[in-house]
Design an enzyme around this catalytic site. Structure first.
Site, PDB file in Angstrom:
ATOM      1  N   ASP A 200       0.106   2.769   3.265  1.00 23.56           N
ATOM      2  CA  ASP A 200      -0.156   3.927   2.408  1.00 23.56           C
ATOM      3  C   ASP A 200       0.672   3.776   1.148  1.00 23.56           C
ATOM      4  O   ASP A 200       1.902   3.738   1.198  1.00 23.56           O
ATOM      5  CB  ASP A 200       0.225   5.213   3.147  1.00 23.56           C
ATOM      6  CG  ASP A 200      -0.020   6.458   2.307  1.00 23.56           C
ATOM      7  OD1 ASP A 200      -0.919   6.434   1.442  1.00 23.56           O
ATOM      8  OD2 ASP A 200       0.698   7.464   2.521  1.00 23.56           O
ATOM      9  N   THR A 201       0.011   3.640   0.010  1.00 19.31           N
ATOM     10  CA  THR A 201       0.716   3.560  -1.265  1.00 19.31           C
ATOM     11  C   THR A 201       0.656   4.918  -1.962  1.00 19.31           C
ATOM     12  O   THR A 201      -0.279   5.695  -1.741  1.00 19.31           O
ATOM     13  CB  THR A 201       0.098   2.492  -2.197  1.00 19.31           C
ATOM     14  OG1 THR A 201      -1.260   2.855  -2.501  1.00 19.31           O
ATOM     15  CG2 THR A 201       0.126   1.120  -1.547  1.00 19.31           C
TER      16      THR A 201
ATOM     17  N   GLU B  23      -0.134   7.772  -4.730  1.00 18.30           N
ATOM     18  CA  GLU B  23      -1.380   7.991  -5.461  1.00 18.30           C
ATOM     19  C   GLU B  23      -1.233   7.736  -6.964  1.00 18.30           C
ATOM     20  O   GLU B  23      -0.152   7.874  -7.538  1.00 18.30           O
ATOM     21  CB  GLU B  23      -1.862   9.428  -5.251  1.00 18.30           C
ATOM     22  CG  GLU B  23      -2.143   9.800  -3.797  1.00 18.30           C
ATOM     23  CD  GLU B  23      -3.372   9.129  -3.243  1.00 18.30           C
ATOM     24  OE1 GLU B  23      -4.143   8.558  -4.035  1.00 18.30           O
ATOM     25  OE2 GLU B  23      -3.570   9.169  -2.017  1.00 18.30           O
TER      26      GLU B  23
ATOM     27  N   ARG C 106     -10.352  -0.023   2.468  1.00 19.41           N
ATOM     28  CA  ARG C 106      -9.053   0.656   2.608  1.00 19.41           C
ATOM     29  C   ARG C 106      -8.159  -0.216   3.468  1.00 19.41           C
ATOM     30  O   ARG C 106      -8.534  -0.620   4.556  1.00 19.41           O
ATOM     31  CB  ARG C 106      -9.262   2.036   3.250  1.00 19.41           C
ATOM     32  CG  ARG C 106      -7.970   2.821   3.514  1.00 19.41           C
ATOM     33  CD  ARG C 106      -7.298   3.207   2.218  1.00 19.41           C
ATOM     34  NE  ARG C 106      -6.257   4.204   2.400  1.00 19.41           N
ATOM     35  CZ  ARG C 106      -5.034   3.981   2.856  1.00 19.41           C
ATOM     36  NH1 ARG C 106      -4.694   2.772   3.246  1.00 19.41           N
ATOM     37  NH2 ARG C 106      -4.163   4.958   2.939  1.00 19.41           N
TER      38      ARG C 106
ATOM     39  N   ARG D 127     -15.370   4.074   4.338  1.00 22.39           N
ATOM     40  CA  ARG D 127     -14.771   2.858   3.795  1.00 22.39           C
ATOM     41  C   ARG D 127     -14.478   1.846   4.900  1.00 22.39           C
ATOM     42  O   ARG D 127     -14.135   2.209   6.016  1.00 22.39           O
ATOM     43  CB  ARG D 127     -13.485   3.185   3.026  1.00 22.39           C
ATOM     44  CG  ARG D 127     -13.733   3.997   1.777  1.00 22.39           C
ATOM     45  CD  ARG D 127     -12.456   4.311   1.048  1.00 22.39           C
ATOM     46  NE  ARG D 127     -11.551   5.115   1.849  1.00 22.39           N
ATOM     47  CZ  ARG D 127     -10.359   5.545   1.427  1.00 22.39           C
ATOM     48  NH1 ARG D 127      -9.943   5.231   0.215  1.00 22.39           N
ATOM     49  NH2 ARG D 127      -9.601   6.284   2.204  1.00 22.39           N
TER      50      ARG D 127
ATOM     51  N   ASP E  21      -3.864   0.622  -2.455  1.00 18.62           N
ATOM     52  CA  ASP E  21      -4.310   0.278  -1.108  1.00 18.62           C
ATOM     53  C   ASP E  21      -5.822   0.339  -0.934  1.00 18.62           C
ATOM     54  O   ASP E  21      -6.326   0.452   0.172  1.00 18.62           O
ATOM     55  CB  ASP E  21      -3.633   1.177  -0.062  1.00 18.62           C
ATOM     56  CG  ASP E  21      -3.818   2.662  -0.350  1.00 18.62           C
ATOM     57  OD1 ASP E  21      -4.831   3.036  -0.972  1.00 18.62           O
ATOM     58  OD2 ASP E  21      -2.942   3.458   0.038  1.00 18.62           O
TER      59      ASP E  21
END
Length: 229
Positions: free
Chosen positions: A113-114, A116, A108, A159, A93
């Protein structure tokens, strides 16, 4: 003679003790939070990328649903667009891009939300490598993309926040559709596509795709670490 032997023995024991302490210091984990070590994430080598074992290659090769006129349909009247070129895939992401003015930015993805892959504390989470590989396949280095900004342009780590369009298709949506991301980090006022993405997520949940194939893994607060044990 006995005194000399005792001195030699004491020196050997001291050397052994110093060696053990040095090893312990070398394995002490670094402190950090989810976004604190972004620079370290960018410096991950190609060899360490290969070390991320992709256990579900079928997800990466799965056919991506093309939504007819998606770009025109859901981003009508949006004027907050930035053209960019991908210069690095950081993870599922997050991308590093070069804008048309030459400025480089870490981007971002909004509302997704992917799992980690390079987190200093969490390590590699289930389906993290698959999400990273999927994004790299859809938006590889050199790919021209369009960034759509919402109300707030940046998060507290600096970001750029964006919806990422690739060939007229919303990459944020594709990740959720494949079960490689959850709808997350929902903060007003950046909620333009939240209902649309939740609708896509519901279908992925029903089909138990990707992250939804592991019971209780993906939650509205993130990914459960207990699953990794």
């Amino acid at each position: 003679m006995k005194i000399i032997q005792k001195i030699i023995l004491a020196a050997l024991l001291l050397t052994l003790l110093v060696s053990c302490i040095g090893k312990e210091e070398n394995v002490t984990p670094k402190e950090g939070n989810e976004y604190e070590d972004i620079s370290q994430q960018e410096e991950v080598t190609e060899e360490s990328e290969k070390a991320n074992d992709i256990k579900h290659p079928e997800l990466i090769d799965a056919g991506v649903t093309t939504v007819p006129n998606e770009q025109e349909k859901i981003r009508a009247n949006s004027k907050r667009m930035e053209q960019a070129e991908v210069i690095r895939n950081i993870d599922g992401d997050t991308l590093k891009v070069r804008l048309t003015n030459g400025k480089e930015e870490n981007v971002r993805f909004l509302l997704v939300d992917t799992p980690e892959t390079k987190h200093p504390k969490l390590g590699v989470q289930p389906f993290g490598p698959e999400a990273s590989a999927f994004t790299k396949r859809i938006a590889p280095t050199g790919k021209k993309i369009t960034l759509e900004l919402d109300v707030s342009e940046r998060e507290k780590y600096g970001r750029l926040l964006a919806y990422v369009w690739v060939d007229g298709q919303l990459l944020n949506r594709m990740l959720i559709e494949q079960g490689l991301a959850r709808v997350g980090y929902i903060y007003v006022p950046n909620t333009k596509y939240v209902d649309y993405l939740k609708e896509i997520q519901t279908k992925a949940q029903q089909e138990k795709r990707g992250i939804w194939s592991i019971e209780d893994y993906a939650t509205d607060k993130g990914f459960k670490q207990e699953i990794l044990k």
